[in-house]
Design a protein around this motif. Structure first.
Motif, PDB file in Angstrom:
ATOM      1  N   HIS A 205       4.339  36.269   2.647  1.00 26.87           N
ATOM      2  CA  HIS A 205       3.258  35.274   2.615  1.00 26.87           C
ATOM      3  C   HIS A 205       3.242  34.569   3.960  1.00 26.87           C
ATOM      4  CE1 HIS A 205       2.008  35.008  -1.668  1.00 26.87           C
ATOM      5  NE2 HIS A 205       3.066  35.783  -1.766  1.00 26.87           N
ATOM      6  N   CYS A 206       2.068  34.440   4.552  1.00 21.32           N
ATOM      7  CA  CYS A 206       2.028  33.766   5.849  1.00 21.32           C
ATOM      8  C   CYS A 206       0.960  32.691   5.879  1.00 21.32           C
ATOM      9  CB  CYS A 206       1.846  34.765   6.985  1.00 21.32           C
ATOM     10  SG  CYS A 206       0.412  35.815   6.816  1.00 21.32           S
ATOM     11  N   GLY A 207       1.167  31.727   6.742  1.00 16.51           N
ATOM     12  CA  GLY A 207       0.270  30.582   6.853  1.00 16.51           C
ATOM     13  C   GLY A 207       1.050  29.398   7.381  1.00 16.51           C
ATOM     14  N   PRO A 208       0.369  28.333   7.815  1.00 16.82           N
ATOM     15  CA  PRO A 208       1.073  27.168   8.360  1.00 16.82           C
ATOM     16  C   PRO A 208       1.755  26.343   7.268  1.00 16.82           C
ATOM     17  CG  PRO A 208      -1.288  26.754   8.254  1.00 16.82           C
ATOM     18  CD  PRO A 208      -1.085  28.181   7.836  1.00 16.82           C
ATOM     19  N   THR A 209       2.519  25.330   7.671  1.00 17.48           N
ATOM     20  CA  THR A 209       3.150  24.420   6.715  1.00 17.48           C
ATOM     21  C   THR A 209       2.067  23.745   5.883  1.00 17.48           C
ATOM     22  OG1 THR A 209       4.856  23.994   8.355  1.00 17.48           O
ATOM     23  CG2 THR A 209       4.718  22.443   6.525  1.00 17.48           C
ATOM     24  N   GLY A 210       2.296  23.664   4.569  1.00 20.09           N
ATOM     25  CA  GLY A 210       1.338  22.990   3.697  1.00 20.09           C
ATOM     26  C   GLY A 210       0.155  23.836   3.299  1.00 20.09           C
ATOM     27  N   SER A 211       0.301  25.168   3.386  1.00 18.88           N
ATOM     28  CA  SER A 211      -0.830  26.031   2.997  1.00 18.88           C
ATOM     29  C   SER A 211      -0.654  26.612   1.593  1.00 18.88           C
ATOM     30  CB  SER A 211      -1.013  27.168   4.018  1.00 18.88           C
ATOM     31  OG  SER A 211       0.155  27.956   4.086  1.00 18.88           O
ATOM     32  N   GLY A 212       0.342  26.126   0.858  1.00 17.76           N
ATOM     33  CA  GLY A 212       0.509  26.552  -0.535  1.00 17.76           C
ATOM     34  C   GLY A 212       1.350  27.797  -0.737  1.00 17.76           C
ATOM     35  N   LYS A 213       2.095  28.204   0.311  1.00 20.49           N
ATOM     36  CA  LYS A 213       2.904  29.441   0.196  1.00 20.49           C
ATOM     37  C   LYS A 213       3.964  29.301  -0.901  1.00 20.49           C
ATOM     38  CE  LYS A 213       4.420  29.578   4.475  1.00 20.49           C
ATOM     39  NZ  LYS A 213       3.877  28.350   5.092  1.00 20.49           N
ATOM     40  N   SER A 214       4.680  28.168  -0.887  1.00 26.00           N
ATOM     41  CA  SER A 214       5.775  27.982  -1.855  1.00 26.00           C
ATOM     42  C   SER A 214       5.261  28.034  -3.283  1.00 26.00           C
ATOM     43  CB  SER A 214       6.485  26.649  -1.620  1.00 26.00           C
ATOM     44  OG  SER A 214       7.051  26.616  -0.337  1.00 26.00           O
ATOM     45  N   MET A 215       4.144  27.345  -3.540  1.00 27.88           N
ATOM     46  CA  MET A 215       3.591  27.320  -4.899  1.00 27.88           C
ATOM     47  C   MET A 215       3.227  28.734  -5.356  1.00 27.88           C
ATOM     48  SD  MET A 215       2.736  25.797  -7.647  1.00 27.88           S
ATOM     49  CE  MET A 215       2.532  24.030  -7.532  1.00 27.88           C
ATOM     50  N   THR A 216       2.637  29.539  -4.448  1.00 29.03           N
ATOM     51  CA  THR A 216       2.260  30.910  -4.819  1.00 29.03           C
ATOM     52  C   THR A 216       3.509  31.738  -5.136  1.00 29.03           C
ATOM     53  OG1 THR A 216       0.411  30.717  -3.271  1.00 29.03           O
ATOM     54  CG2 THR A 216       0.849  32.889  -4.136  1.00 29.03           C
ATOM     55  N   LEU A 217       4.557  31.573  -4.307  1.00 27.23           N
ATOM     56  CA  LEU A 217       5.799  32.324  -4.535  1.00 27.23           C
ATOM     57  C   LEU A 217       6.421  31.958  -5.886  1.00 27.23           C
ATOM     58  CD1 LEU A 217       7.549  32.137  -1.029  1.00 27.23           C
ATOM     59  CD2 LEU A 217       6.268  34.023  -1.982  1.00 27.23           C
ATOM     60  N   TYR A 218       6.496  30.646  -6.171  1.00 23.03           N
ATOM     61  CA  TYR A 218       7.087  30.207  -7.435  1.00 23.03           C
ATOM     62  C   TYR A 218       6.261  30.696  -8.624  1.00 23.03           C
ATOM     63  CZ  TYR A 218      10.359  26.977  -5.121  1.00 23.03           C
ATOM     64  OH  TYR A 218      11.373  26.437  -4.383  1.00 23.03           O
ATOM     65  N   SER A 219       4.940  30.657  -8.489  1.00 20.84           N
ATOM     66  CA  SER A 219       4.067  31.122  -9.578  1.00 20.84           C
ATOM     67  C   SER A 219       4.272  32.615  -9.825  1.00 20.84           C
ATOM     68  CB  SER A 219       2.597  30.851  -9.233  1.00 20.84           C
ATOM     69  OG  SER A 219       2.374  29.475  -9.080  1.00 20.84           O
ATOM     70  N   ALA A 220       4.427  33.366  -8.725  1.00 19.18           N
ATOM     71  CA  ALA A 220       4.666  34.817  -8.853  1.00 19.18           C
ATOM     72  C   ALA A 220       6.000  35.073  -9.557  1.00 19.18           C
ATOM     73  CB  ALA A 220       4.656  35.466  -7.472  1.00 19.18           C
ATOM     74  N   LEU A 221       7.044  34.339  -9.145  1.00 18.52           N
ATOM     75  CA  LEU A 221       8.362  34.522  -9.769  1.00 18.52           C
ATOM     76  C   LEU A 221       8.308  34.152 -11.248  1.00 18.52           C
ATOM     77  CD1 LEU A 221      10.972  33.210  -7.156  1.00 18.52           C
ATOM     78  CD2 LEU A 221      10.322  35.550  -7.648  1.00 18.52           C
ATOM     79  N   ASN A 222       7.614  33.077 -11.567  1.00 21.93           N
ATOM     80  CA  ASN A 222       7.500  32.648 -12.968  1.00 21.93           C
ATOM     81  C   ASN A 222       6.844  33.720 -13.824  1.00 21.93           C
ATOM     82  OD1 ASN A 222       8.693  30.329 -13.770  1.00 21.93           O
ATOM     83  ND2 ASN A 222       6.909  29.015 -13.569  1.00 21.93           N
ATOM     84  N   GLU A 223       5.873  34.418 -13.233  1.00 23.16           N
ATOM     85  CA  GLU A 223       5.132  35.428 -13.989  1.00 23.16           C
ATOM     86  C   GLU A 223       5.991  36.661 -14.270  1.00 23.16           C
ATOM     87  OE1 GLU A 223       1.052  37.906 -13.299  1.00 23.16           O
ATOM     88  OE2 GLU A 223       0.907  35.752 -13.496  1.00 23.16           O
ATOM     89  N   ILE A 224       6.855  37.016 -13.316  1.00 23.11           N
ATOM     90  CA  ILE A 224       7.638  38.257 -13.504  1.00 23.11           C
ATOM     91  C   ILE A 224       9.062  37.978 -14.005  1.00 23.11           C
ATOM     92  CG2 ILE A 224       6.343  39.673 -11.869  1.00 23.11           C
ATOM     93  CD1 ILE A 224       8.341  38.992  -9.720  1.00 23.11           C
ATOM     94  N   ASN A 225       9.379  36.688 -14.225  1.00 23.19           N
ATOM     95  CA  ASN A 225      10.731  36.313 -14.648  1.00 23.19           C
ATOM     96  C   ASN A 225      10.940  36.617 -16.131  1.00 23.19           C
ATOM     97  OD1 ASN A 225      13.242  35.129 -14.880  1.00 23.19           O
ATOM     98  ND2 ASN A 225      12.413  33.065 -15.115  1.00 23.19           N
ATOM     99  N   THR A 226      11.751  37.631 -16.409  1.00 24.01           N
ATOM    100  CA  THR A 226      12.102  37.956 -17.795  1.00 24.01           C
ATOM    101  C   THR A 226      13.621  38.085 -17.891  1.00 24.01           C
ATOM    102  OG1 THR A 226      11.795  40.316 -17.303  1.00 24.01           O
ATOM    103  CG2 THR A 226       9.940  39.159 -18.329  1.00 24.01           C
ATOM    104  N   SER A 227      14.130  38.146 -19.108  1.00 25.41           N
ATOM    105  CA  SER A 227      15.592  38.149 -19.301  1.00 25.41           C
ATOM    106  C   SER A 227      16.266  39.407 -18.762  1.00 25.41           C
ATOM    107  CB  SER A 227      15.917  37.989 -20.789  1.00 25.41           C
ATOM    108  OG  SER A 227      15.291  39.017 -21.521  1.00 25.41           O
TER     109      SER A 227
END
Length: 568
Positions: A323-345
Motif C-alpha cells: 500500500h502506498c501513499g503519504p502519511t494520513g492517507s488511510g493505509k493503516s485502516m485499509t491494512l487492518y480492515s483487510a486483516l480483519n476480513e481474512i483473520n480466521t482461527s
C-alpha cells in the motif's frame, strides 16, 4: 376572549395537581383578556402563586410530554458532541442525555415538528422530546460558567501564573504539579478528541504558542497562548509519555496512554513526536482511538471492481501486497480492515508495527523499539522462524527490510506492507532504488494499492449543478461523464459544522500484476511504461477513481482535483 384549547388544558392540569381550586380554574378560563404566549404563565405566577416549574409540568402534561428542569442541568464538554452548539442555540433546544438509540432533547417550543426530524437526520438517532422553559434554555447559552469546558478559564489561570514579568520560565517552574498546565494539556486533548481531530499540532512562534487541529485532513487554528507557556506545556506532554524533559535539542518520540491522566471514560492513546524548532520545541500528537473499531472493507470507498480485485489478492496463499501513499492517507485502516476480513482461527497472522495503532483480536502484534535494536528487519527475521501464514510489516524503509520482505513473499508467506510513493507504478522503481533485484520484485509482487483520502461532501446541504467548460472537459476525458455533479455549500449546515464537508472516503489505484507487467518489470521499464500497461489491463488511476466518486455524488470536483492532479 376565552382561552385556547391548550391553555384551557394547562389550567385543568393545574387543578388536577391541586394547585388551583375549581373557582380559580373557572375564573381563569373565563377571563376576558388575551392570555396567549407567556401571558398565562405571568398571570398564574403573579395572581395564583404557581411556580414556573409547576407551570412547566402542567404544560407538559397537557401536551403529553415529559417536563425537564433545564435550570438544574449542567453542561459538560460532550453536551454538544452530537448536535452542534450553534444549531441548539438557533433553535432553542438542548441535548440532555442518551438512552440506547434514543437522544433526549429538551425543547422550548413543543409545536416545532421539523427540528426533531432534522436532529434525527443529523445524528442517526431517534429523538425523545422533553419540554423545558424557553428562559432556562436561553440562560444556558448566555452563562459563560455553564458552557462546556472550553479554554477560557484555563487560559485565564495561565495568564495569572505565567503572564507577569519578563523573565523566561525556569526548569523548576515546569513541573507535574503546575495546576493550570495540567488542566490545559488535558483540555487540549479532550477537546481535540470530541471535535473529531486526527492530529494536534503545538507550534512555538516568536511571541506566542499556537495550537492547531487537523480535522478531516484540514488544519485549523484552535488556540493562541503566551510564548512563555510553551516550554511548560511541552514539558508536561513529555512527562505524560515518559520522555526526557531536559533534552530539548533532539527530536523524541513517545506515547501517551490518556486514561492514566483523566477521570473521563476516554480510552485513547496519542502518538507523540517532539522536534526542536527555531522558536522552541514543537509537538505533534496523533490521536489513536482504541474504542474505534476497524471499518469493513466495503466502507472504505473501494469501487465494486477494485473491491473484488483486492479481496482476491488478500486471499492468495503467498506473495507481496503493498500500500502506498503519504502519511494520513488511510493505509493503516485499509491494512487492518483487510486483516480483519481474512483473520480466521486456522490462519496465523504476525504484525510488526511502529506504533500499534489498533489492537486486533486473534492477531499477534509486535511493537518496534529502535533504541534496543528491535527494527522491522529484526522482527521480520524472527517471524520467518515462527511459522506465520500472513505477515504485516508497518513500513518498508530500507534495503534490509525490503530484501527480507521479498524473500518472505517468495517462501510461502503472504506479506502486506506500506511504502511512501506517489502512485502504484512508481512503487516498483522505489524497490529497485532500495537494491531489490527486478526479477525478485516481479515474481513476488501480487498487487500495489495507492490511496488518498478525500473529504465527503455533506449530503444534507450539497448543491447539484451541471458541469460546464473546463470541468466538463476534465470529467469527459477521464471517465466519459457529462451529467450532473455536486458542489459543496459554502455556508454549510449544522450537520457539517458550516464547512460543506463531513467525513472522508478513500480513492484507490489498484495495480494487479499480470504476465505483461512482470515482463516489463524484468526489463526495468520506467514507471510511465508500467502505468500504461496497468491501465490497459483495467487499472483505474487515482484521478479516474476520484472522478468516479464525484460522479456518484460522494465528493466535489474541486476536492478531487486538489487531492490528485489530472493524468498527463
Amino acid at each position: 376572549m376565552p382561552l385556547g384549547k391548550v391553555q384551557t388544558q394547562i389550567v385543568a392540569k393545574l387543578a388536577e395537581m391541586g394547585r388551583l381550586t375549581t373557582e380559580q380554574q373557572t375564573a381563569i378560563v373565563t377571563v376576558p383578556e388575551d392570555l396567549s404566549g407567556d401571558a398565562l404563565d405571568k398571570l398564574l405566577q403573579d395572581e395564583y402563586s404557581i411556580t414556573a416549574f409547576q407551570c412547566l409540568v402542567a404544560k407538559a402534561r397537557a401536551l403529553g410530554l415529559a417536563p425537564f428542569n433545564v435550570a438544574r442541568y449542567r453542561l459538560s464538554s460532550d453536551t454538544f458532541e452530537r448536535i452542534p452548539q450553534e444549531f441548539c442555540q438557533e433553535n432553542l433546544v438542548l441535548p440532555v442525555g442518551q438512552v440506547g438509540d434514543f437522544l433526549l432533547v429538551a425543547f422550548s417550543n413543543p409545536f416545532e415538528l421539523t427540528i426533531p426530524s432534522k436532529i434525527q437526520e443529523m445524528t442517526g438517532k431517534k429523538v425523545i422530546r422533553l419540554l423545558a422553559r424557553d428562559k432556562d434554555i436561553r440562560e444556558k447559552f448566555s452563562k459563560g460558567s455553564d458552557r462546556p469546558a472550553g479554554f477560557d478559564d484555563v487560559v485565564q489561570q495561565i495568564g495569572v501564573e505565567f503572564g507577569e514579568g519578563d523573565g523566561e520560565l525556569k526548569d523548576e517552574d515546569v513541573t507535574e504539579e503546575s495546576g493550570p498546565i495540567i488542566q490545559l494539556s488535558n483540555r487540549i486533548i479532550e477537546d481535540a478528541y470530541y471535535a473529531g481531530t486526527s492530529d494536534i499540532h503545538i507550534e512555538p512562534q516568536e511571541k506566542e504558542m499556537i495550537v492547531r487541529y487537523r480535522i478531516d485532513g484540514m488544519c485549523q487554528e484552535k488556540l493562541r497562548l503566551p510564548a512563555k507557556v510553551g516550554p511548560a506545556l511541552v514539558a508536561r506532554l513529555k512527562i505524560m509519555c515518559n520522555l526526557d524533559i531536559s533534552e530539548r535539542r533532539m527530536p523524541q518520540d513517545g506515547r501517551i496512554v490518556f486514561k492514566q491522566f483523566t477521570k473521563k471514560s476516554l480510552d485513547i492513546d496519542l502518538r507523540v513526536s517532539t522536534a526542536p524548532l527555531n522558536h522552541g520545541e514543537g509537538v505533534v500528537m496523533r490521536i489513536l482511538d482504541k474504542q474505534k473499531s476497524t471499518l469493513p472493507l466495503p466502507a472504505l470507498g473501494f469501487t465494486e471492481e477494485n473491491l473484488a480485485k483486492y479481496r482476491e489478492a488478500i486471499r492468495q496463499p503467498y506473495g507481496m501486497i503493498l500500500h502506498c501513499g503519504p502519511t494520513g492517507s488511510g493505509k493503516s485502516m485499509t491494512l487492518y480492515s483487510a486483516l480483519n476480513e481474512i483473520n480466521t482461527s486456522d490462519i496465523v497472522i504476525r504484525t510488526a508495527e511502529d506504533p500499534i495503532e489498533y489492537t486486533l483480536n486473534g492477531i499477534n502484534q509486535m511493537q518496534m523499539h529502535r533504541q534496543i535494536g528491535l527494527t522491522f528487519a529484526t522482527a521480520l527475521r524472527s517471524f520467518l522462524r515462527q511459522d506465520p501464514d500472513i505477515i504485516l510489516v508497518g513500513e518498508i524503509r530500507d534495503k534490509e527490510t525490503a530484501n527480507i520482505a521479498v524473500e518472505a513473499a517468495l517462501t510461502g508467506h503472504l506479506l502486506i506492507s506500506t511504502l511512501h510513493t506517489n502512485d502504484a507504478p512508481s512503487t516498483v522503481a522505489r524497490l529497485t532504488d532500495m537494491g531489490v533485484e527486478p526479477f525478485m520484485i516481479s515474481s513476488s509482487l501480487l498487487c500495489v494499492c495507492a490511496q488518498r483520502l478525500m473529504r465527503r461532501v455533506c449530503k444534507t446541504c450539497r448543491i447539484v449543478y451541471e458541469a460546464q467548460g473546463r470541468e466538463k472537459e476534465v470529467l469527459g476525458k477521464a471517465i466519459g461523464w457529462s451529467g450532473q455533479i455536486y458542489k459543496h455549500n459554502p455556508k454549510g449546515c449544522p450537520k457539517c459544522g458550516g464547512s460543506g464537508y463531513k467525513g472522508r472516503l478513500g480513492i484507490h489505484e489498484l495495480m494487479i500484476t499480470n504476465d505483461e507487467l512482470m515482463e516489463a518489470i524484468n526489463k526495468e521499464a520506467d514507471a510511465t511504461e508500467l502505468k500504461k500497461i496497468a491501465v490497459r489491463a483495467g487499472m483505474k488511476t487515482l484521478h479516474q477513481d476520484s472522478l468516479l466518486k464525484v460522479r456518484d455524488g460522494f465528493t466535489t470536483l474541486e476536492e478531487a482535483i486538489s487531492t490528485v492532479p489530472p493524468d498527463l
